[in-house]
Design an enzyme around this catalytic site. Structure first.
Site, PDB file in Angstrom:
ATOM      1  N   CYS A   2      97.744 120.797  17.343  1.00  0.00           N
ATOM      2  CA  CYS A   2      98.930 120.136  17.617  1.00  0.00           C
ATOM      3  C   CYS A   2      99.947 121.416  17.124  1.00  0.00           C
ATOM      4  CB  CYS A   2      99.094 119.012  16.454  1.00  0.00           C
ATOM      5  SG  CYS A   2     100.597 118.131  16.476  1.00  0.00           S
ATOM      6  N   ASN A   3     100.686 121.700  17.786  1.00  0.00           N
ATOM      7  CA  ASN A   3     101.763 122.568  17.703  1.00  0.00           C
ATOM      8  C   ASN A   3     102.924 122.197  16.619  1.00  0.00           C
ATOM      9  OD1 ASN A   3     101.943 124.918  20.239  1.00  0.00           O
ATOM     10  ND2 ASN A   3     101.200 122.854  20.939  1.00  0.00           N
ATOM     11  N   CYS A  58     103.145 121.998  23.837  1.00  0.00           N
ATOM     12  CA  CYS A  58     102.574 120.833  23.071  1.00  0.00           C
ATOM     13  C   CYS A  58     101.221 120.447  23.677  1.00  0.00           C
ATOM     14  CB  CYS A  58     103.390 119.444  23.359  1.00  0.00           C
ATOM     15  SG  CYS A  58     102.626 118.126  22.764  1.00  0.00           S
ATOM     16  N   THR A  59     100.302 120.233  22.936  1.00  0.00           N
ATOM     17  CA  THR A  59      98.681 120.029  23.440  1.00  0.00           C
ATOM     18  C   THR A  59      98.798 118.834  24.342  1.00  0.00           C
ATOM     19  OG1 THR A  59      98.046 119.020  21.547  1.00  0.00           O
ATOM     20  CG2 THR A  59      97.728 121.467  21.824  1.00  0.00           C
ATOM     21  N   HIS A  60      99.747 117.908  24.397  1.00  0.00           N
ATOM     22  CA  HIS A  60      99.648 116.784  25.292  1.00  0.00           C
ATOM     23  C   HIS A  60      99.944 117.109  26.751  1.00  0.00           C
ATOM     24  CE1 HIS A  60      99.808 114.460  21.564  1.00  0.00           C
ATOM     25  NE2 HIS A  60      99.781 113.387  22.258  1.00  0.00           N
ATOM     26  N   TYR A  88     104.582 112.897  16.475  1.00  0.00           N
ATOM     27  CA  TYR A  88     104.763 113.809  15.316  1.00  0.00           C
ATOM     28  C   TYR A  88     106.213 114.584  15.472  1.00  0.00           C
ATOM     29  CZ  TYR A  88     100.444 113.316  12.533  1.00  0.00           C
ATOM     30  OH  TYR A  88      99.445 112.773  11.645  1.00  0.00           O
TER      31      TYR A  88
END
Length: 258
Positions: free
Chosen positions: A75-76, A186-188, A44
């Site tokens: 998700c930021n 970012c959560t990744h 995204y």
């Protein structure tokens, strides 16, 4: 209506939100979680804001008939683009977003540069601009767009020379100053901490938003009398790609030791 027996949905643009799901499970071990990753449309972070908002609203709208008491937008990028609209559309459901943990890093790290690794959308949105206005004047804060890192995690490439070379290249200019903290915006990115530690050394502190987001979710559910205090943990992992490979990777990330 928020009831204890309903689900907590955790939504992300792909697999990164599993890092938040892990913390939610730690703080609320009796809950029933439904995780949905939109890997078919990931990442995204390089899409226009309006497109991110439309994707987020559509995917979460599809989850609503499942019987939800809360939605955690893990998700930021999606939080920046859609959290206000989600709260307006679903006022009876707890809606919690996530944002870069810059406040936490500024308060807990007394010196050195703070690097904020995030997607382009997160760094250009008003939530991050507000954080920068609060802390940017008194601290050396460097926003660092990392558009390609999401793809590594989505492919399950959490280590190896290709990833390490890429990280060393993008971090090289930022590391010319003394670095005190890295905000994983970012959560990744928490899944990449082992490699990042090798590059930046053991003294640099890492911060991400999962702990605060999980605590906020727990608090709001408790205030509404919707927190499950007993019962067996349940976790369902789903993904818009729907392949065995992506679901296997989701399960591996849930158990990944970082």
């Amino acid at each position: 209506m928020a009831r204890p027996d309903r689900l907590i949905a955790v939504f992300d643009s792909g697999l990164g939100g599993i890092s938040v799901l892990r913390e939610l499970i730690r703080q609320m071990p009796c809950e029933q979680f439904l995780y949905f990753g939109d890997s078919a449309n990931a990442p995204y972070g390089s899409r226009p804001t309006a497109e991110v908002r439309a994707l987020t609203m559509a995917r979460i709208g599809e989850l609503m008939p499942r019987g939800l008491k809360a939605v955690v937008v893990a998700c930021n990028t999606a939080t920046s683009a859609a959290i206000d609209e989600l709260r307006l559309q679903y006022p009876d459901i707890v809606i919690v977003g996530i944002e870069p943990a810059l406040k936490l890093a500024a308060e807990r790290c007394s010196g050195g540069r703070i690097i904020v690794m995030a997607t382009e959308v997160t760094l250009r949105e008003k939530k991050f601009a507000h954080l920068m206005s609060q802390y940017g004047a008194s601290r050396d804060i460097l926003p660092l767009p990392c558009p390609e890192l999401v793809r590594f995690v989505e492919k399950g490439l959490l280590d190896g020379p290709e990833l390490e070379d890429h990280l060393r290249t993008i971090l090289a200019p930022a590391l010319r100053a003394d670095v005190g903290a890295i905000v994983l915006g970012c959560t990744h990115f928490p899944f990449l901490k082992p490699v990042l530690r090798r590059i930046v050394g053991p003294e640099v502190r890492f911060f991400d938003g999962s702990e605060g987001t999980s605590a906020q979710t727990r608090r709001l559910l408790s205030e509404r009398g919707a927190l499950r205090s007993e019962g067996e943990l349940s976790v369902t992992l789903e993904n818009s790609l729907g392949t065995a490979e992506i679901l296997d990777l989701s399960a591996r990330l849930l158990d990944y030791d970082y």
